[in-house]
Design a protein around this motif. Structure first.
Motif, PDB file in Angstrom:
ATOM      1  N   ASP A 181      28.367  34.939  32.093  1.00 33.91           N
ATOM      2  CA  ASP A 181      29.142  34.123  31.188  1.00 33.91           C
ATOM      3  C   ASP A 181      29.460  32.818  31.914  1.00 33.91           C
ATOM      4  O   ASP A 181      30.135  32.814  32.920  1.00 33.91           O
ATOM      5  N   SER A 210      31.408  30.314  31.415  1.00 32.33           N
ATOM      6  CA  SER A 210      32.796  29.939  31.610  1.00 32.33           C
ATOM      7  C   SER A 210      33.455  30.833  32.648  1.00 32.33           C
ATOM      8  O   SER A 210      34.218  30.368  33.488  1.00 32.33           O
ATOM      9  N   ALA A 211      33.148  32.095  32.611  1.00 35.91           N
ATOM     10  CA  ALA A 211      33.750  33.014  33.555  1.00 35.91           C
ATOM     11  C   ALA A 211      33.290  32.728  34.971  1.00 35.91           C
ATOM     12  O   ALA A 211      33.973  33.053  35.934  1.00 35.91           O
ATOM     13  N   LEU A 225      33.260  30.084  36.319  1.00 35.47           N
ATOM     14  CA  LEU A 225      33.942  28.913  36.840  1.00 35.47           C
ATOM     15  C   LEU A 225      35.442  29.125  36.729  1.00 35.47           C
ATOM     16  O   LEU A 225      36.012  29.059  35.659  1.00 35.47           O
ATOM     17  N   ARG A 226      36.047  29.431  37.838  1.00 35.97           N
ATOM     18  CA  ARG A 226      37.484  29.601  37.847  1.00 35.97           C
ATOM     19  C   ARG A 226      38.084  28.486  38.691  1.00 35.97           C
ATOM     20  O   ARG A 226      37.551  28.096  39.714  1.00 35.97           O
ATOM     21  N   GLN A 227      39.195  27.981  38.265  1.00 37.57           N
ATOM     22  CA  GLN A 227      39.774  26.834  38.927  1.00 37.57           C
ATOM     23  C   GLN A 227      41.224  27.121  39.290  1.00 37.57           C
ATOM     24  O   GLN A 227      41.993  27.605  38.473  1.00 37.57           O
ATOM     25  N   VAL A 228      41.568  26.828  40.523  1.00 39.08           N
ATOM     26  CA  VAL A 228      42.941  27.056  40.964  1.00 39.08           C
ATOM     27  C   VAL A 228      43.871  26.130  40.188  1.00 39.08           C
ATOM     28  O   VAL A 228      43.617  24.933  40.102  1.00 39.08           O
ATOM     29  N   PRO A 229      44.933  26.655  39.626  1.00 42.24           N
ATOM     30  CA  PRO A 229      45.840  25.809  38.831  1.00 42.24           C
ATOM     31  C   PRO A 229      46.758  24.990  39.704  1.00 42.24           C
ATOM     32  O   PRO A 229      47.979  25.024  39.599  1.00 42.24           O
ATOM     33  N   ASP A 230      46.186  24.277  40.600  1.00 40.62           N
ATOM     34  CA  ASP A 230      46.939  23.458  41.537  1.00 40.62           C
ATOM     35  C   ASP A 230      46.176  22.154  41.660  1.00 40.62           C
ATOM     36  O   ASP A 230      45.029  22.132  42.082  1.00 40.62           O
ATOM     37  N   LYS A 276      41.613  21.911  43.529  1.00 39.08           N
ATOM     38  CA  LYS A 276      40.788  22.346  42.402  1.00 39.08           C
ATOM     39  C   LYS A 276      39.479  22.911  42.928  1.00 39.08           C
ATOM     40  O   LYS A 276      38.454  22.262  42.962  1.00 39.08           O
ATOM     41  N   HIS A 333      45.895  35.731  40.494  1.00 37.89           N
ATOM     42  CA  HIS A 333      45.338  35.561  39.153  1.00 37.89           C
ATOM     43  C   HIS A 333      43.826  35.385  39.174  1.00 37.89           C
ATOM     44  O   HIS A 333      43.182  35.400  38.137  1.00 37.89           O
ATOM     45  N   TYR A 361      37.098  38.213  35.606  1.00 38.82           N
ATOM     46  CA  TYR A 361      36.768  37.641  34.322  1.00 38.82           C
ATOM     47  C   TYR A 361      35.256  37.539  34.173  1.00 38.82           C
ATOM     48  O   TYR A 361      34.771  37.041  33.186  1.00 38.82           O
TER      49      TYR A 361
END
Lengths: 247, 98
Positions: free
Chosen positions: A182, A184-185, A187-192, A196, A228, A233
């Motif tokens: 998938d 999108s899955a 590619l995970r990005q740190v919410p900081d 990034k 998280h 995912y």
């Protein structure tokens, strides 16, 4: 339904219908690395409730650009290849190797990373009504509009299941498993805003019958994977490609 | 085999459950950041879904209720107020056995 066929299993559930769309293999490429990347490590996916693992602990593989431990290679699309919206990209590599993907969707240039210098990429697309392959054998099914919905001679990708926690591939002999991540899955990005980082997801392909889900993480020695990001995912599916389709 | 069909192909006789293991039964195009849809023909006991994002790096949190046949997509709380995709596809695959 007024046309076509439906096949029911022993529980009375529809197992297949001529209205279903199947994925057909349109191309298979062998692609080689263009770059070695800096230090990375790969974790097995964890449940959200587990605590982080430190660098070098079990279930972590480590790669470095200087060849310490092992190399991790960047692999891109073959020259001239353009991903189109209805394409599915599956990748595989030598058994025992790991492979990761991110951004596998048509508005971005996908990136693959592997500890193998060469990977194999399969392109699959839903069979369209105008794929009227000639054949003297087999089964042709038509949809309500009179178009061919299924043809048993098509190079059908045998989708054997989704990439989940079971790590088992239902794979008869004569087929190679490809992993269709998938995008999108992957590619995970740190919410900081200051960090990034992108975290490709992937698998270690243990054999033709099993795999281990993995998450790639930059290898700062003290990093611990944020909670998280530990949950997998990594959705996607496993497709079996008939080995006679390889060039 | 007890159920289904067998077909003679150019590579030999094959049964229907190996000709096509998982077919795409529904393609859902989601064009909002949050929303829901009912997919009555999908059964997660035997099938699965696959999400393809077309416009953003941020994926949605999604959930499926197999009783109500409801598919829901929402912002992923881990990313707070960041923009999520409002242009993605969900492919629903039908499985072959219960």
């Amino acid at each position: 339904m007024s046309y076509g066929f439906q096949i029911f299993n022993s529980d009375g559930v529809i197992a297949a219908s001529s209205e279903d769309r199947v994925l057909a293999i349109t191309n298979i490429f062998s692609v080689s690395w263009y770059d070695r990347v800096t230090a990375w490590r790969a974790f097995d996916f964890w449940d959200m409730t587990q605590t982080g693992q430190a660098y070098g602990e079990p279930n972590v593989e480590i790669w470095r650009a200087d060849g310490t431990f092992h190399y991790l290679y960047s692999v891109g699309y073959p020259p001239g290849f353009v991903l189109e919206p209805d394409m599915f990209i599956g990748v595989t590599c030598a058994y025992g190797g790991s492979i990761f993907a991110r951004d596998v969707h048509y508005q971005h240039a996908a990136q693959f990373r592997s500890d193998q210098p060469t990977i194999t990429m399969a392109v699959a697309r839903p069979i369209k009504p105008n794929d009227n392959a000639e054949s003297g054998h087999g089964l042709v099914a038509y949809d309500a509009a009179g178009n061919i919905a299924f043809h048993s001679d098509s190079k059908v990708l045998r989708v054997t299941g989704n990439i989940n926690g079971t790590n088992v591939i239902n794979n008869p002999s004569g087929y190679t498993p490809f992993f269709f991540f998938d995008g999108s899955a992957a590619l995970r990005q740190v919410p900081d805003a200051s960090t990034k980082l992108l975290h490709p997801t992937g698998v270690r392909i243990n054999s033709a019958q099993s795999y281990t889900r993995r998450l790639l993480w930059s290898a700062a020695t003290t990093d611990v994977l944020p909670v998280h990001l530990r949950n997998p995912y990594a959705r996607g599916f496993i497709g079996l490609v008939d080995q006679t389709l390889f060039p | 085999m007890s159920y289904g069909v067998q077909v003679m192909t150019s590579t030999g006789q094959m049964s229907s459950d190996t000709l096509n293991t998982y077919g795409i039964v529904k393609i859902l195009h989601c064009q909002t950041e949050t929303g829901s849809a009912t997919i009555p023909e999908f059964n997660s006991d035997v099938g699965f879904w696959h999400l393809v994002i077309g416009d953003s790096v941020f994926e949605q949190a999604v959930a499926w209720n197999n009783t109500t046949k409801s598919f829901v997509w929402i912002r992923d709380a881990a990313f707070g107020g960041r923009v999520h995709s409002s242009n993605f596809y969900v492919y629903f695959f039908r499985g072959v056995s219960a």
